[in-house]
Design a protein around this motif. Structure first.
Motif, short mmCIF file in Angstrom:
data_model
loop_
_atom_site.label_atom_id
_atom_site.label_comp_id
_atom_site.label_asym_id
_atom_site.label_seq_id
_atom_site.Cartn_x
_atom_site.Cartn_y
_atom_site.Cartn_z
N THR A 1 -26.36 -15.56 -20.55
CA THR A 1 -27.74 -15.10 -20.48
C THR A 1 -28.11 -14.71 -19.08
O THR A 1 -29.26 -14.41 -18.79
CB THR A 1 -28.68 -16.21 -20.96
OG1 THR A 1 -28.30 -17.42 -20.32
CG2 THR A 1 -28.61 -16.38 -22.47
N ALA B 1 -29.26 -13.33 -15.93
CA ALA B 1 -30.12 -12.18 -15.69
C ALA B 1 -29.37 -11.15 -14.87
O ALA B 1 -28.37 -11.48 -14.24
CB ALA B 1 -31.36 -12.62 -14.94
N ASP C 1 -26.61 -26.08 -19.82
CA ASP C 1 -27.44 -24.91 -19.67
C ASP C 1 -27.86 -24.36 -21.04
O ASP C 1 -28.98 -23.89 -21.20
CB ASP C 1 -26.67 -23.83 -18.90
CG ASP C 1 -27.61 -22.82 -18.29
OD1 ASP C 1 -28.63 -23.26 -17.71
OD2 ASP C 1 -27.34 -21.62 -18.42
N THR C 2 -26.96 -24.47 -22.01
CA THR C 2 -27.28 -23.98 -23.34
C THR C 2 -28.27 -24.90 -24.05
O THR C 2 -29.19 -24.45 -24.72
CB THR C 2 -25.99 -23.88 -24.18
OG1 THR C 2 -25.01 -23.24 -23.40
CG2 THR C 2 -26.24 -23.11 -25.45
N PRO D 1 -32.02 -25.13 -21.54
CA PRO D 1 -32.10 -23.94 -20.67
C PRO D 1 -33.16 -24.15 -19.59
O PRO D 1 -34.23 -24.70 -19.87
CB PRO D 1 -32.47 -22.82 -21.63
CG PRO D 1 -32.60 -23.42 -22.98
CD PRO D 1 -32.44 -24.89 -22.90
N GLY D 2 -32.81 -23.70 -18.40
CA GLY D 2 -33.78 -23.77 -17.32
C GLY D 2 -33.97 -25.14 -16.72
O GLY D 2 -34.82 -25.32 -15.85
N SER D 3 -33.18 -26.12 -17.17
CA SER D 3 -33.35 -27.46 -16.62
C SER D 3 -32.80 -27.52 -15.19
O SER D 3 -33.16 -28.40 -14.43
CB SER D 3 -32.62 -28.48 -17.47
OG SER D 3 -31.21 -28.28 -17.37
N GLY D 4 -31.92 -26.57 -14.88
CA GLY D 4 -31.36 -26.55 -13.53
C GLY D 4 -30.41 -27.69 -13.27
O GLY D 4 -30.04 -27.96 -12.14
N THR E 1 -27.14 -29.46 -12.73
CA THR E 1 -25.78 -29.04 -12.40
C THR E 1 -24.96 -30.29 -12.10
O THR E 1 -25.49 -31.35 -11.85
CB THR E 1 -25.73 -28.13 -11.16
OG1 THR E 1 -26.35 -28.83 -10.08
CG2 THR E 1 -26.41 -26.82 -11.40
#
Lengths: 247, 563
Positions: B50, B52, B418-419, B422-425, B427
């Motif tokens: 996804t 960008a 991430d899937t 999403p957007g949780s950042g 790592t």
């Protein structure tokens, strides 16, 4: 009162207990005698749930222990185990703890007694069984008879209504057997209710209130020691006594 | 000790690479990795992507650094520790990276990674570009952004000085005394492909993991190796260290070294192309290459055609304006350092890296013990529905290699996170992944050790405990586990020692610990023996105290049992 009603236990096809019923009154010393494999130890161990049974029921005071596993049995067991102590043939002391810690372990962690109270009680009990001097020793450094006396003190620390003795002297030599028998005799004299599986005939003869002869999973004869030893009513009792005399 | 005469391994297929020195993983580990690669590629396809459009270039400018990935273990002339100051990096790719970063207007920041994993590390987002002797191939161009070439490499056949039986490529194809000639190559590289294709089955291959190892084996004539096919720049760089080797015939098998970017980062790729092109035109690339003796006429014949997204298309034009052929400054080539000097110079780096080994071990082991204990208890005393999954966990973890687990945790888990969120950042950095992998792997072994220990506690202990009114949990905590712990301490300490050494595997996920640092430093200094001894000594110094502890525990235990 401890009441066993028609206890049946099977190992696969083999019936080890064939509907045994038994009542032990308060303050009574009850001795189970009989040949090996007659089901004495198994019967004893059903009372505090170390063995399961297939049918019948066990009542300890107002608590009933059902045969069927489940939360009800677990709840009953939890109560029964706090009320009924057990002394094992192999002592089963905790080898990683000292003598004193063995005795205080359950009062502190099960009964939630304050440590100092538990320690004071433990010292008194160890003195009673003649083991106070060894309070800081590890079980591994004690003789069998000493270990068994500590195990009795450990059981007493829970103030049990009854104590189950599972062949408490079978692993001991004659001299240390005498130590343990004397401790048990003192307890009986003090009114401690106990159920004893043993081969120690003299103990049965002199201390027991009731003697039961267990043979092939049934009670062959019950009665006061005078009757059992002097005027046995059944052939099974007679033959058991004569074999025991030879041994 | 460091010479790995690896035999042919199936998975290193032809489409991989031209080039340097590689890691010292055994054959089965490689096959495992191949499996992991396949799994991850599948996952990448499934989960992708996804991402960008191309915000990477903006992000780089904002951050102020261009993070470029390479493997120092590859050694000279690519990226290697400077011989007079091993804490600093040098190499023509280091200078090239600085040049590209300067063009973008940022600073270059180096990131160490296992060479063949660099593209995966880039996919993961930890680095922006890969700049490490990666050869252009159509497959690679499809998968990644491939820049215009910054170097045109060729392969040089090397034979032994004074070996008159081998003076041409033709000699190589003719069996000597009925035995086919044997050529050493770096496994999985263009050199291997070239021999396989041109040898017409008449030339035998000996695969190596390190370029210098292959040269050394050829020089010594080990396992009847007759010759070595080497990347030309590697040969020119190292030729002084191998005086008993000589070039045979002209260079062959031309190919391109290109920088890699993620496929979507077309703006970044274009910026990299601009930088390389500018360096070509103003002569600065020429100067860089000359400093490492890499400049030759071949560099004039350079293909520069790119497609719409800036990817090099592999075609070929000649006569580009490459500017003045003048070298300023000194040439760099291989400088062997040895003896006490190299220990003095690079020992500190090894000791630092040993710190990472210790840190990994002491973080992972307690976790492994805790997880292992929980699993063992679940298997022995847990409710029915828990026992089966616990058993599965043990079998799964024990039945798969550590290197695969590390790989999955490092590369796959972030994608899953991430899937799912999403957007949780969220790592997972390499160190965390390494600790997790080690802890999980060892937990399975600890679980089995604990299970054995618990089962060896006599049944009467549990009976005595519950007869005193203890719940099962309390009995476990107060009676069973403390006794089992004493029994399992010796085997656990043993495992701890094994874990110390297994931390070496973590280099596949970019963690530089003692072993990796040893390979990097030994390769670049040519001091395989000296640094090898020091490394062995360091491992010993870490594990010997633990051995003493084990012995002590075992002695105590046997005394306790006797009493």
């Amino acid at each position: 009162m401890i009441e066993l009603t028609k206890i049946v236990k099977r190992y696969q096809e083999h019936e080890v207990l064939r509907g045994v019923s038994l009542t032990v009154d308060d303050g009574e010393v009850c001795v189970l005698l009989g040949p090996s494999g007659g089901g004495k130890s198994t019967l004893l161990r059903t009372i505090n749930g170390l063995e399961t049974f297939d049918s019948g029921k066990i009542r300890v005071g107002d608590v009933t222990l059902p045969a069927t596993p489940g939360p009800e049995r677990d709840k009953s067991l939890a109560i029964i185990r706090q009320r009924v102590g057990m002394v094992f043939q192999q002592f089963n002391l905790f080898p990683h703890r000292t003598v004193l810690q063995n005795v205080t372990e359950a009062p502190i962690h099960v009964l939630k007694q304050p440590r100092d109270v538990a320690v004071a009680t433990a010292r008194r009990l160890l003195e009673r069984v003649g083991m106070l001097e060894k309070q800081d020793a590890r079980p591994g450094s004690l003789s069998g008879g000493q270990q068994q006396r500590v195990a009795i003190a450990r059981t007493l620390a829970m103030s049990p209504e009854a104590i189950l003795f599972d062949e408490p002297t079978s692993a001991l030599d004659p001299r240390t057997t005498a130590e343990v028998i004397s401790v048990m005799t003192d307890l009986a004299a003090a009114g401690q209710r106990m159920i004893v599986v043993t081969h120690a005939m003299s103990f049965a003869r002199t201390v027991a209130h009731q003697v039961h002869i267990l043979h092939a999973g049934t009670i062959a004869e019950s009665g006061p020691p005078l009757q059992i030893f002097e005027a046995p009513q059944t052939d099974i009792t007679r033959s058991f006594l004569s074999e025991a005399a030879i041994a | 000790m460091t010479r790995a005469g690896a035999s042919s391994s199936a998975f290193v297929s032809a489409r991989i690479i031209a080039r340097p020195p590689k890691q010292r993983l055994s054959r089965c580990v490689r096959q495992t990795l191949a499996l992991a690669c396949a799994a991850i590629q599948l996952a990448v396809v499934l989960l992708s992507t996804t991402a960008a459009a191309d915000q990477t270039l903006d992000a780089i400018r904002q951050r102020g650094t261009l993070i470029w990935g390479a493997d120092q273990e590859g050694g000279g002339p690519f990226v290697y520790p400077q011989s007079d100051d091993p804490t600093r990096l040098t190499g023509f790719e280091v200078e090239l990276a600085e040049l590209i970063a300067a063009h973008i207007g940022v600073k270059a920041q180096f990131a160490q990674g296992q060479w063949d994993k660099l593209p995966d590390v880039m996919d993961r987002g930890d680095i922006d570009i890969v700049l490490n002797g990666y050869e252009w191939t159509p497959n690679r161009a499809q998968r990644y952004g491939t820049s215009i070439p910054y170097y045109i490499y060729e392969l040089q056949l090397l034979g032994r000085v004074g070996d008159e039986s081998l003076t041409s490529w033709e000699d190589l194809r003719n069996p000597l005394d009925g035995r086919p000639r044997k050529v050493s190559v770096l496994g999985g590289t263009a050199a291997q492909d070239y021999i396989e294709k041109e040898g017409e089955g008449k030339i035998e291959l000996a695969l190596f993991d390190g370029a210098t190892d292959a040269m050394e084996a050829t020089e010594l004539g080990l396992s009847s190796i007759d010759a070595n096919l080497q990347d030309l720049p590697v040969w020119t760089f190292y030729s002084e260290g191998f005086t008993r080797l000589r070039p045979i015939g002209s260079p062959v098998g031309r190919g391109y070294y290109v920088a890699l970017t993620r496929k979507a980062d077309t703006d970044l790729l274009k910026a990299v192309n601009e930088a390389i092109l500018k360096a070509l035109q103003d002569g600065s690339l020429h100067q860089i290459l000359s400093r490492y003796r890499m400049w030759n006429e071949t560099q004039m014949a350079r293909g520069l055609e790119t497609n719409a997204s800036g990817g090099f298309v592999g075609s070929f034009i000649s006569g580009a304006d490459v500017g003045e052929k003048r070298v300023d400054g000194q040439e760099s080539s291989f400088e062997q350092t040895s003896g006490w000097r190299v220990i003095w110079q690079r020992g500190g780096l090894l000791i630092d890296a040993a710190g990472m080994t210790v840190l990994l071990s002491v973080t992972a082991m307690p976790l492994a013990v805790l997880i292992g204990l929980a699993i063992a208890l679940s298997r022995l005393y847990g409710p029915g529905w828990l026992r089966f999954p616990a058993a599965c966990y043990v079998e799964l973890v024990r039945g798969t290699p550590l290197v695969l687990q590390l790989y999955l945790i490092y590369f796959l888990l972030p994608k899953l996170l991430d899937t799912m969120l999403p957007g949780s950042g969220l790592t997972i950095n390499a160190f965390t992944a390494a600790v997790m992998g080690l802890a999980i792997n060892y937990s399975a072994y600890e679980a089995e050790i604990y299970r054995g220990g618990i089962q060896s506690i006599p049944k009467g202990q549990m009976e005595a405990a519950v007869s005193l009114g203890m719940s099962k949990a309390l009995a476990l905590r107060r009676v069973i586990v403390p006794q089992a712990t004493r029994l399992v301490l010796p085997p656990m300490t043993n495992d701890f020692i094994a874990l110390f050494k297994d931390t070496a595997v973590c280099s596949v996920i970019t963690v530089v610990e003692l072993s990796k640092m040893y390979y990097i430093q030994a390769r670049s200094a040519g001091a395989i023996v000296e640094l090898g001894l020091l490394t062995a000594l360091l491992y010993m110094a870490m594990s010997y105290p633990l051995s003493l502890v084990t012995n002590r525990l075992e002695k105590n235990l046997s005394q306790e049992r006797r009493s």
